[in-house]
Design a protein around this motif. Structure first.
Motif, PDB file in Angstrom:
ATOM      1  N   UNK A  90       4.057  -8.721   7.420  1.00  0.00           N
ATOM      2  CA  UNK A  90       4.442  -8.373   6.060  1.00  0.00           C
ATOM      3  C   UNK A  90       3.296  -8.062   5.114  1.00  0.00           C
ATOM      4  N   UNK A  91       2.076  -8.148   5.583  1.00  0.00           N
ATOM      5  CA  UNK A  91       0.908  -7.864   4.733  1.00  0.00           C
ATOM      6  C   UNK A  91       0.162  -6.661   5.293  1.00  0.00           C
ATOM      7  N   UNK A  92      -0.526  -5.976   4.402  1.00  0.00           N
ATOM      8  CA  UNK A  92      -1.371  -4.872   4.831  1.00  0.00           C
ATOM      9  C   UNK A  92      -2.546  -5.456   5.604  1.00  0.00           C
ATOM     10  N   UNK A  93      -2.744  -4.998   6.817  1.00  0.00           N
ATOM     11  CA  UNK A  93      -3.790  -5.548   7.690  1.00  0.00           C
ATOM     12  C   UNK A  93      -5.083  -4.746   7.605  1.00  0.00           C
ATOM     13  N   UNK A  94      -5.000  -3.431   7.740  1.00  0.00           N
ATOM     14  CA  UNK A  94      -6.176  -2.565   7.670  1.00  0.00           C
ATOM     15  C   UNK A  94      -5.714  -1.138   7.424  1.00  0.00           C
ATOM     16  N   UNK A  95      -6.683  -0.298   7.057  1.00  0.00           N
ATOM     17  CA  UNK A  95      -6.382   1.105   6.799  1.00  0.00           C
ATOM     18  C   UNK A  95      -7.492   1.949   7.418  1.00  0.00           C
ATOM     19  N   UNK A  96      -7.118   2.928   8.195  1.00  0.00           N
ATOM     20  CA  UNK A  96      -8.076   3.896   8.730  1.00  0.00           C
ATOM     21  C   UNK A  96      -7.943   5.163   7.901  1.00  0.00           C
ATOM     22  N   UNK A  97      -9.091   5.700   7.455  1.00  0.00           N
ATOM     23  CA  UNK A  97      -9.072   6.912   6.636  1.00  0.00           C
ATOM     24  C   UNK A  97     -10.237   7.805   7.016  1.00  0.00           C
ATOM     25  N   UNK A  98      -9.992   9.098   6.912  1.00  0.00           N
ATOM     26  CA  UNK A  98     -11.074  10.063   7.104  1.00  0.00           C
ATOM     27  C   UNK A  98     -10.823  11.246   6.193  1.00  0.00           C
ATOM     28  N   UNK A  99     -11.915  11.864   5.788  1.00  0.00           N
ATOM     29  CA  UNK A  99     -11.815  13.030   4.927  1.00  0.00           C
ATOM     30  C   UNK A  99     -12.895  13.004   3.877  1.00  0.00           C
ATOM     31  N   UNK A 100     -12.596  13.646   2.770  1.00  0.00           N
ATOM     32  CA  UNK A 100     -13.524  13.630   1.647  1.00  0.00           C
ATOM     33  C   UNK A 100     -12.730  13.749   0.367  1.00  0.00           C
ATOM     34  N   UNK A 101     -13.246  13.107  -0.687  1.00  0.00           N
ATOM     35  CA  UNK A 101     -12.599  13.159  -1.988  1.00  0.00           C
ATOM     36  C   UNK A 101     -13.585  12.676  -3.047  1.00  0.00           C
ATOM     37  N   UNK A 102     -13.288  12.971  -4.313  1.00  0.00           N
ATOM     38  CA  UNK A 102     -14.117  12.420  -5.375  1.00  0.00           C
ATOM     39  C   UNK A 102     -14.022  10.888  -5.379  1.00  0.00           C
ATOM     40  N   UNK A 103     -15.074  10.251  -5.850  1.00  0.00           N
ATOM     41  CA  UNK A 103     -15.120   8.780  -5.843  1.00  0.00           C
ATOM     42  C   UNK A 103     -13.966   8.170  -6.631  1.00  0.00           C
ATOM     43  N   UNK A 104     -13.590   8.768  -7.741  1.00  0.00           N
ATOM     44  CA  UNK A 104     -12.491   8.189  -8.539  1.00  0.00           C
ATOM     45  C   UNK A 104     -11.181   8.199  -7.733  1.00  0.00           C
ATOM     46  N   UNK A 105     -10.966   9.233  -6.910  1.00  0.00           N
ATOM     47  CA  UNK A 105      -9.766   9.276  -6.073  1.00  0.00           C
ATOM     48  C   UNK A 105      -9.841   8.234  -4.961  1.00  0.00           C
ATOM     49  N   UNK A 106     -11.033   8.039  -4.417  1.00  0.00           N
ATOM     50  CA  UNK A 106     -11.207   7.001  -3.401  1.00  0.00           C
ATOM     51  C   UNK A 106     -10.872   5.633  -3.999  1.00  0.00           C
ATOM     52  N   UNK A 107     -11.341   5.384  -5.217  1.00  0.00           N
ATOM     53  CA  UNK A 107     -11.033   4.123  -5.889  1.00  0.00           C
ATOM     54  C   UNK A 107      -9.529   3.971  -6.112  1.00  0.00           C
TER      55      UNK A 107
END
Length: 143
Positions: A90-107
């Protein structure tokens, strides 16, 4: 702009500094993380993360946890982030991400996973290294 291929985990209670490693011209302070301690839940449930991410413009989030988020046509530089959010008990365990974006969007993405209330560590997928948030941001920033 940030460019990354990373797995994001809640910072385990038990971890140690690893060696300083030279990667792509940078000296990174790594973390020594046992796979046994990577089970700490992130600061959001899977459903809360899904609800948060679904409200972002141009975000497509599948019920299985896969997602894609793209920038607006008028953005200075095109960007896209693809990922998969994993849950456990029931909890978020981990997230895999790849790509590129502005830092504010990453935040903005990290906020959906419980950050900044939850400290995070980042597993650099291509380099097979764990680093803290400061080292991660230093490594993935495109100038």
């Amino acid at each position: 702009m940030l460019r990354f291929n990373v797995a994001v985990h809640a910072r385990p209670r038990s971890l140690h500094l690893g060696p300083i490693v030279a990667v792509q011209g940078l000296r990174l302070q790594t973390l020594s993380v046992s796979p046994m301690v990577l089970g700490e839940p992130m600061g959001a449930s899977f459903e809360a993360a899904q609800s948060y991410l679904n409200k972002l413009p141009r975000m497509y989030f599948e019920p299985d946890g896969s997602f894609v988020w793209v920038g607006e046509t008028g953005d200075v530089a095109p960007w896209q982030v693809d990922g998969v959010a994993y849950d456990r008990n029931g909890r978020l365990h981990s997230v895999e991400m790849r790509g590129q974006c502005p830092e504010r969007n990453f935040d903005t993405l990290l906020s959906g996973f419980g950050w900044p209330g939850t400290d995070l560590i980042f597993q650099l997928a291509d380099e097979a290294l764990f680093v803290d948030e400061g080292e991660f941001r230093r490594f993935v920033t495109i100038v």
